[in-house]
Design an enzyme around this catalytic site. Sequence first.
Site, PDB file in Angstrom:
ATOM      1  N   GLY A 494       0.831  -1.199   0.000  1.00 32.48           N
ATOM      2  CA  GLY A 494       0.000   0.000   0.000  1.00 32.48           C
ATOM      3  C   GLY A 494       0.863   1.246   0.000  1.00 32.48           C
ATOM      4  O   GLY A 494       2.074   1.186   0.225  1.00 32.48           O
ATOM      5  N   VAL A 501       3.680   1.212   2.525  1.00 37.12           N
ATOM      6  CA  VAL A 501       3.447   0.160   3.511  1.00 37.12           C
ATOM      7  C   VAL A 501       3.969  -1.153   2.930  1.00 37.12           C
ATOM      8  O   VAL A 501       3.640  -1.518   1.798  1.00 37.12           O
ATOM      9  CB  VAL A 501       1.957   0.025   3.878  1.00 37.12           C
ATOM     10  CG1 VAL A 501       1.761  -1.037   4.942  1.00 37.12           C
ATOM     11  CG2 VAL A 501       1.406   1.367   4.350  1.00 37.12           C
ATOM     12  N   ASP A 611     -10.102  10.742   9.984  1.00 32.48           N
ATOM     13  CA  ASP A 611      -9.803  10.286   8.625  1.00 32.48           C
ATOM     14  C   ASP A 611     -10.466   8.935   8.359  1.00 32.48           C
ATOM     15  O   ASP A 611      -9.844   8.007   7.848  1.00 32.48           O
ATOM     16  CB  ASP A 611      -8.290  10.194   8.417  1.00 32.48           C
ATOM     17  CG  ASP A 611      -7.908  10.210   6.938  1.00 32.48           C
ATOM     18  OD1 ASP A 611      -8.760  10.591   6.118  1.00 32.48           O
ATOM     19  OD2 ASP A 611      -6.772   9.834   6.607  1.00 32.48           O
TER      20      ASP A 611
END
Length: 821
Positions: A494, A501, A611
């Site tokens: 990611g 990531v 978020d």
Amino acid sequence: MSTGNVELLMRVSSILCLIGASYGFVPLDYYLLDCGSSTNSSVGDRVFVGDDFNSNTLSTPRNISAKTTLRPISSSYDSVLYQTARILDETSSYTFPIKKRGRHWIRLYFFPFVYQNYNLRMAKFSVSAQNITFLKDFQVLNDSQVREYSLNVTSSNLVLTFTPSSKSFAFINALEFLSLPDELTPESVRTIDPQGSHQSLSNKALETVVRVNMGNETVPPQNDTLWRLWVSDDRYLIHNNLAKFLTNTKAVNSTRAKAMENIAPLTVYGTATKLNSDDDPNLNANVTWRFDVDPGFEYLVRFHFCDIVSSPIHALFFNVYINSMLVSRNLDLGHLTSNIIGAPYFMDVITRKSDSSELNVSVGPSDVGNPWPDAILNGLEILKISNSKGSLDVLDSDLRKSSKMKVGVIVGLALGMFTAVILAMGLFLLCRRRRRYTHVSHSKVEENFATTELESKYSNNGTAIFSSSKIGYRFPFVAIQEATDNFSESLVIGAGGFGKVYKGILRDETKVAVKRGFSRSKQGFAEFRTEIEMLSLFRHRHLVSLIGYCDEQNEMIILYEYMENGTIKNHLYGSNLPSLSWRQRLEICIGSARGLHYLHTGSAKAIIHRDVKSANILLDENLMAKVADFGLSKCGPEIDKTHVSTAVKGSFGYLDPEYLTRQQLTEKSDVYSFGVVMLEVLCGRPVIDPSLPREEVNLVEWVLNSQKRGQLVEIVDSRIASQIKPESLRKFGEIAEKCLAEHGVHRPTMGDVLWNLECALRLQEIGRRSDPNGELSSQINPVNNLETSVSTAQFSMGSVCDLDGVSMSKVFAQMVREDMR
């Protein structure tokens, strides 16, 4: 020998000035020193001269130079400048003769490494010149740094002094000292508070905080006549979806750009970030960049503009803001540049002192000119202005001075009321001993985190010594390199605004997700620290668990439990993963809601995620949902407050409109974002999809309009449309619509959302009962037979979920009994 070295240095400087003449400005004072080196070093077309210990330039009691083969992890400047260092264990100075008085640049290069008995990370020192303090008790704890200062030199010599702190030493890897073009720094600049007044900068020193090139492109030093680094703006953008990056150097008027190349290179004026209004002529939003600054100082902000976007038909008008203050209304670049197409233009303003550590810069649409909303910015510079004490260091900020004065007044009053205070404290302590605290103190956790580090669980050879919980380990960088095969691209799972990531495997075979941040900035470090704080504070089966972190070598790395099935977003759209069933989607929503409900209610103060989005909801090997990414999280309001006033952060498309317009954050902001996620789950598509017809581009508007027309069933993800029971869809749509209410006061709590989602799941399981002929019927039992209905499960959950004033205890009991079967 010493005189000869100075003459050599001057001669080399003169030669370099001649070379630089082909590029434009020729500085009369031009000194480049490779500190600690006995030889010269070439950096592009520039030569850094070794700072000879015996020269008149350097004055230090002892000759201590250091060398290393290490190189900075990330630096836009040539690494050769960091291979040597001058160590100064007593007060020392560099003296430069001045040919032309006026503005000069001082650039200081630092890179800490270990040399013999000197660990440069342990160095602590101050730097000053001409009664201006540049750095005070300064330490370089991580990777390389370049500090750049602008000073109005008023004497025939400039003496740059390094003063070690008590029981410490100073060091420097390289330095530059050169005179600047007269037009680069204005004598007087208008302020934005109060509007219209001007402030003289002639006796002020400046420090470069950030120099940014818009258009998502970095301009390296070798492409600038003054060897300036212009970093890309993408890392500072708050809402990337509102911005569009442009490159059109051909549109820049080359004649005007050549005349202004010392202000900024053509590359800066040929790139831009503009408001992305291509698909929405009614868009009323600003493009905003956020920067970290030191509180207690004024700042010189320079805007660079060049119209590389407008057509002959429509002129470019837009507004410019710093924080919430208007800098320029209806800015007309055509008028300011005498209607020369593509002519560069820059504008300077000074901000007032503030206790905020953030500075926001925005451009947004004007209400005149082009009917299509537009705004543009090509480049930006932010420079700190020295304060009344002649200092640029935050330790000497006027804000700290003011705080100390306030403390002094308070102490004086306290001493004057000593007896009363002692009596009050005695009573307070007696009462306090009888009280029992049932909640964790957030302030205490934050205080502990600021002064201590999580305990390291690695031995000297890097082998993990895990406890059973695996919480909060400080990992050495080498162990993380090993776990990720030196951050192999094949292990990337990611990427986001913080960094990439990676999938990693520790030595004890534990799988982890390794989030590696970009090179450390103040802004990035704040989110890094916040995430570790939050994950260390809370443990819940629907929140992603912290495994550890690493802050060595300028790294910002966080290790989480590995989530086998990635994000829910990837299971809904944009990948080839198998589709989720309606039941699976409901269970994922319920799990996510439980995690958020725990954040909002699990301690004395609510934690607001800020978020919430489908990309931040992860799935383990059993598709159990866990909320992730707490870098933007914030503690909720005090008991006597309704909201937290804070700058807007989050992701475009998921932002609470009330928070966006009023900058007032509450738990209901998370509820709105979660409502958007519910729509993604229902429809299996992105929040914003410009490829769709205009009425379907915005998911929220499309779904809510369909809901009003009673057509919700028609927009459900076609892959699950046949699976959803009508009662379950109705309940799900109702709670999603309530989550998306315009005002937070009209939205449910996460606890209410959780209850309704569980109702939707039970409705899906029980649904409409089959009659003897195999037909489905909606048999609803009367309210007065509720007790009998619960005991036999002969009721429609749709009716129960809608009952007012009926105890839910029997309903929950029935759910538990059915789950145990």
